[in-house]
Motif scaffolding. Structure first.
Motif, PDB file in Angstrom:
ATOM      1  N   ALA A  59       0.835  -1.218   0.000  1.00 33.33           N
ATOM      2  CA  ALA A  59       0.000   0.000   0.000  1.00 33.33           C
ATOM      3  C   ALA A  59       0.859   1.254   0.000  1.00 33.33           C
ATOM      4  O   ALA A  59       0.753   2.090  -0.892  1.00 33.33           O
ATOM      5  CB  ALA A  59      -0.929  -0.010   1.207  1.00 33.33           C
TER       6      ALA A  59
ATOM      7  N   PRO B 229      -5.281  -0.333  -1.220  1.00 34.27           N
ATOM      8  CA  PRO B 229      -5.515   0.633  -0.133  1.00 34.27           C
ATOM      9  C   PRO B 229      -5.095   0.035   1.206  1.00 34.27           C
ATOM     10  O   PRO B 229      -5.052  -1.188   1.349  1.00 34.27           O
ATOM     11  CB  PRO B 229      -7.032   0.856  -0.176  1.00 34.27           C
ATOM     12  N   VAL B 230      -4.811   0.907   2.184  1.00 37.29           N
ATOM     13  CA  VAL B 230      -4.324   0.399   3.479  1.00 37.29           C
ATOM     14  C   VAL B 230      -5.399  -0.324   4.274  1.00 37.29           C
ATOM     15  O   VAL B 230      -5.101  -1.122   5.147  1.00 37.29           O
ATOM     16  CB  VAL B 230      -3.736   1.522   4.363  1.00 37.29           C
ATOM     17  N   GLY B 231      -6.640  -0.046   3.998  1.00 37.33           N
ATOM     18  CA  GLY B 231      -7.684  -0.727   4.753  1.00 37.33           C
ATOM     19  C   GLY B 231      -9.046  -0.191   4.391  1.00 37.33           C
ATOM     20  O   GLY B 231      -9.218   0.497   3.378  1.00 37.33           O
TER      21      GLY B 231
ATOM     22  N   THR C 140      -0.183   7.240   2.281  1.00 37.38           N
ATOM     23  CA  THR C 140      -0.694   6.949   0.931  1.00 37.38           C
ATOM     24  C   THR C 140      -1.724   7.985   0.478  1.00 37.38           C
ATOM     25  O   THR C 140      -2.154   7.963  -0.666  1.00 37.38           O
ATOM     26  CB  THR C 140      -1.375   5.561   0.885  1.00 37.38           C
TER      27      THR C 140
ATOM     28  N   GLU D  83      -4.722   8.180   1.791  1.00 33.67           N
ATOM     29  CA  GLU D  83      -6.074   7.664   2.026  1.00 33.67           C
ATOM     30  C   GLU D  83      -6.777   8.479   3.114  1.00 33.67           C
ATOM     31  O   GLU D  83      -7.980   8.638   3.092  1.00 33.67           O
ATOM     32  CB  GLU D  83      -5.975   6.212   2.447  1.00 33.67           C
ATOM     33  N   TYR D  84      -6.002   8.974   4.073  1.00 35.03           N
ATOM     34  CA  TYR D  84      -6.527   9.854   5.110  1.00 35.03           C
ATOM     35  C   TYR D  84      -5.839  11.216   4.997  1.00 35.03           C
ATOM     36  O   TYR D  84      -4.698  11.311   4.545  1.00 35.03           O
ATOM     37  CB  TYR D  84      -6.269   9.271   6.508  1.00 35.03           C
TER      38      TYR D  84
END
Lengths: 314, 515
Positions: free
Chosen positions: A156, A163-165, B243, B245-246
């Motif tokens: 990831a 995706p990480v999760g 990454t 994502e957040y």
């Protein structure tokens, strides 16, 4: 066979009651209560007293147990303290996540574990055998959270492939849903592939040394036929036990994997509920998991008879 | 000349780029990785941080505090106290809308205050309120049974004191999504437990014009959506931030500061102040029921050693000062009794132990491993006590079990805990007043008298003088042990602009993402 299955099902009833009593008692006996989670640590005694009364936490043990058990027998596992829905509804919502994870992990475990175990048995004491068994040992010794985090950092953060999760329902977006399940399934599956490989190897070695395999070879059967038609089917019997065991471990192992990958499955539900002392959810979920475990064990016993006609239960 | 021209042009380009990057921009989604799930979203039902973090975006209180913990009006325009100190008149701001489009009126405020008094865990702060009357659409009168500082009560833990429409406030059961309607810059639209809590911008929000500070001043919701996503595993929170994502991650280990600083895509934020390290002492059980013994504990403790150990000796992350519950950043800060703080005086401790008649009995210390900072504080502080000759028996359990046992008042002497930054002296009543739930048996009529005095309407200067006496008496009686403050670490993606870390809750108003 049907009679046997029926008898076993009947035997599950007392076992189920004992399990329900243990599950209920454990939550009753451990210190702490949901009030700390609901009200926070600085709640006033009046607020605590109000909440205790409204949640019937001051009822005697047997009253609470009977209410819960009689509800459970009618399929009513109660209302979650925190989730704003019934326990059954919470389980129905979370179960698919764990099932997808479990099925995916089982596929990984079988696809990697079975061929590795068979190859290892056939190439006994070779470099391949040593390598497979060393990898299996490493797999069995690796904690799920560690493997999960390593996968996150490699695939990831490093490569950006996954995706990480998080979770996306497969019905909402199939590809994205599957993409999010790959790493968790691999984390669980690769560890249990190691167990499947070791058991398959041991079972195959036992079978390959039996008289009927020697006879099969002596009468000129092709090696492929000897291995796949004669040896593997018998070797699969102990492996089936392990696969059943793996299914159960996947469900329990999923607790950790679901937390590492932020998946809203049964594991996450139970862990959160234990930490918050959401009694109805912990009791309901544990009862559900235990019932599932008992049924899987029964199914595995019945599978023995199918795989080995010599086994007769009647 | 040419060189000068090049320099001027370069400066203009850089300044333009900076200005462009900092230009507020509407739109986008803020994805915040949080360490836990809220137990409920009803702000009047709980005191937990996870609920506050969300509620402060959805609800607004009547009064809140700025970054220096000074009370300022939010939904109030002004207030007056009667000469006899037995009633307050509250004037509301006009034109404030709820998320359901309804205008805020005095009826809503009355019902909300009554709900807080009836069901909130902090209802005790309103114990002097006898009646709330609506005078007109934007005026209320609060009658008191005894002189009481209503403004102080309203300033205590403001994120739990949100105002909601009357029709929902009259329902004293737990409110759910759809019923949780406030006046804040973001509206609550969805909660999927273990997945996310979704807020969306409230388009009709009417901000005040005063500059933003703490929980008061101008609030602008730039994001279309804010998602609070529970990500328990800290490694996953950091990885998700890396990454992209957040956009934000909270409660990061301080050891990761260098990693975050080295990543050009991330911006670390030190949350100052965040947690006060505290030991609550059981005044019902021997030997902590003996004041000499409690003084010996205080004498033995090396606060600098304990607090710095918790944060791995990183000076960016702690503050050791004698201000009991109020650090130097607060207007209430005082050094009264500082000679008792951070003594690390083993000789004095042993003398006091002898005077107390302590004979090496086990001193039971309750703690947990759920919060790494509590765990480290326990070990470091217990080592100080052992050096003074106190036998410490540490009992680790999970956090709910620890609280459960502490509330029984039996079988323990010290309870390891942490307090969020204190905003108002009256909040200490919960831990210092006779019979208070978290006083754990401590009772001194002189302290009660001082607490009563500080709970009455008075000027800040008068109240500050009383607070100095309370702090001095605290150091003499040692009902709890206050070690010092630790600061938290959180991080945002570099594209997140104008994020200001502070207190225990992230604030996503006045924050936007670079395009």
């Amino acid at each position: 066979m049907i009679q046997y299955a029926f008898r076993r099902l009947l035997a599950l009833v007392p076992m189920w009651i004992v399990v329900s009593l243990i599950t209920f008692s454990i939550m009753y006996l451990i210190p702490g209560d949901p009030l700390v989670s609901i009200l926070g640590p600085s709640a006033s005694p009046e607020a605590r007293a109000r909440m205790i009364k409204s949640m019937h936490l001051d009822d005697p043990f047997w009253v609470r147990y009977w209410k819960w058990l009689s509800g459970a027998m009618h399929g009513d596992l109660g209302e979650s303290i925190f989730l704003g829905r019934s326990v059954s509804q919470a389980i129905v919502e979370r179960l698919p996540v764990t099932l997808y994870l479990g099925i995916g992990a089982l596929i990984v475990a079988l696809v990697l574990g079975l061929p590795a175990g068979i190859t290892s048995a056939l190439k006994r004491n070779s470099a391949i055998d040593t390598a497979v068994m060393a990898l299996a040992l490493a797999g069995l010794s690796t904690p799920e959270f560690l493997l999960g985090l390593v996968l996150i950092y490699v695939f990831a953060v490093g490569l950006g492939w996954f995706p990480v999760g998080g979770y996306v329902p497969l019905t909402q977006n199939l590809l994205e849903g599957l993409r999010r399940l790959v790493m968790p399934c691999f984390t669980l599956g690769v560890i249990w592939a190691a167990l499947v490989a070791r058991m398959t190897r041991a079972a195959m070695l036992d079978v390959l040394e039996t008289d009927y395999i020697r006879t099969a070879r002596a009468k000129g059967l092709a090696e492929r036929s000897v291995i796949w038609r004669h040896a593997l089917r018998v070797a699969l019997i102990p492996v089936t036990t392990v696969i059943g065991f793996v299914v159960l471990l996947i469900v329990s192992g999923a607790f950790i994997t679901e937390i590492v990958f932020s998946l809203p499955g049964m594991g996450n539900l139970v862990v959160n509920s234990v930490l918050k002392r959401d009694y109805p959810v912990v009791q309901g979920a544990m009862l559900f998991i235990t019932t599932g475990t008992l049924l899987i064990n029964l199914l595995i016993d019945l599978l023995y008879a199918y795989l080995d006609p010599r086994i007769k239960y009647d | 000349m040419r060189r000068l021209l090049v320099m001027v042009v370069s400066c203009l380009i850089v300044a333009g780029a900076i200005a462009l990057g900092e230009e507020p921009r509407y739109g986008g989604v803020m994805r915040a990785a949080m360490q836990t799930n809220p137990p409920t979203l009803d702000p009047h039902k709980t005191t937990t941080t996870a609920t506050q973090q969300i509620a402060c975006h959805v609800f607004e209180p009547l009064i809140a505090f700025d970054e220096n913990f000074n009370p300022k009006p939010v939904l109030l325009q002004s207030w007056e106290v009667a000469e006899d100190n037995l009633s307050y008149t509250l004037h509301l701001r006009t034109g404030v809308k709820f998320h359901n489009g309804k205008l805020l009126t005095a009826e809503d405020v009355k019902a909300s205050l009554e709900r807080i008094i009836a069901i909130s865990p902090i209802s005790g702060y309103y114990d002097g309120v006898s009646e709330i009357n609506v005078v007109d659409d934007h005026t209320l009168q609060v009658r008191l049974s005894k002189p009481m500082n209503l403004v102080a009560a309203m300033t205590v833990q403001v994120t739990w004191q949100g105002i909601m429409p009357k029709e929902f406030a009259e329902n004293h059961d737990e409110l759910r999504v759809g019923q949780l309607i406030g006046t804040g810059p973001y509206m609550l639209v969805e909660w999927r437990p273990d997945q996310y809590v979704k807020l969306v911008r409230f388009p009709d929000y009417v901000p005040v014009e005063e500059p933003a500070s703490g929980f008061v001043g101008k609030k602008v919701a730039y994001f279309d959506e804010v998602l609070f996503i529970p990500v328990k595993e800290v490694g996953a929170r950091i990885a998700g931030l890396e990454t992209g994502e957040y956009d934000y991650a909270e409660a990061l280990p301080i050891e990761t500061l260098k990693t975050i600083q080295a990543n050009p895509n991330l911006v670390p934020h030190i949350v100052k102040p965040q947690w006060a390290l505290v030991w609550e002492l059981n005044s019902k059980e021997w030997p902590t029921n003996n004041v000499k013994f409690r003084q010996a504990l205080l004498a033995a403790l090396d606060m600098e050693f304990v607090v710095s150990t918790v944060v791995m000796n990183d000076p960016n992350f702690y503050s050791v000062n004698p201000g009991f519950v109020f650090g130097p950043w607060s207007a209430w800060y005082t050094e009264a009794g500082k000679e008792y703080y951070n003594q690390a005086n083993l000789e004095r401790a042993r003398k006091l132990l002898k005077e107390a008649g302590y004979n090496g009995e086990d001193v039971v210390l309750l703690s947990n491993r759920d919060y790494y900072w509590m765990y480290r504080c326990t070990l470091a502080a217990a080592a100080c006590l052992e050096r003074a000759g106190i036998r410490v028996k540490i009992e680790f359990s999970d956090w709910p079990s620890q609280i459960g046992k502490a509330l029984t008042l039996k079988g323990w002497n010290i309870n390891q805990t942490g307090w969020s930054p204190c905003e108002e002296p009256v909040r200490t009543k919960g831990s210092l007043q006779c019979g208070a739930p978290y006083a754990y048996g401590y009772c001194n009529p002189k302290m009660d008298e001082l607490l009563d005095q500080i709970s009455r309407p008075a000027s800040f200067e008068e109240r500050k003088q009383i607070w100095e006496q309370i702090q001095l008496l605290y150091y003499e009686d040692v009902p709890v042990i206050f070690f010092g403050y630790i600061f938290g670490l959180e991080a945002t993606r570099a594209e997140v602009q104008n994020y200001q870390p502070w207190y225990v809750v992230p604030r996503f108003w006045n924050v936007w993402k670079r395009g």
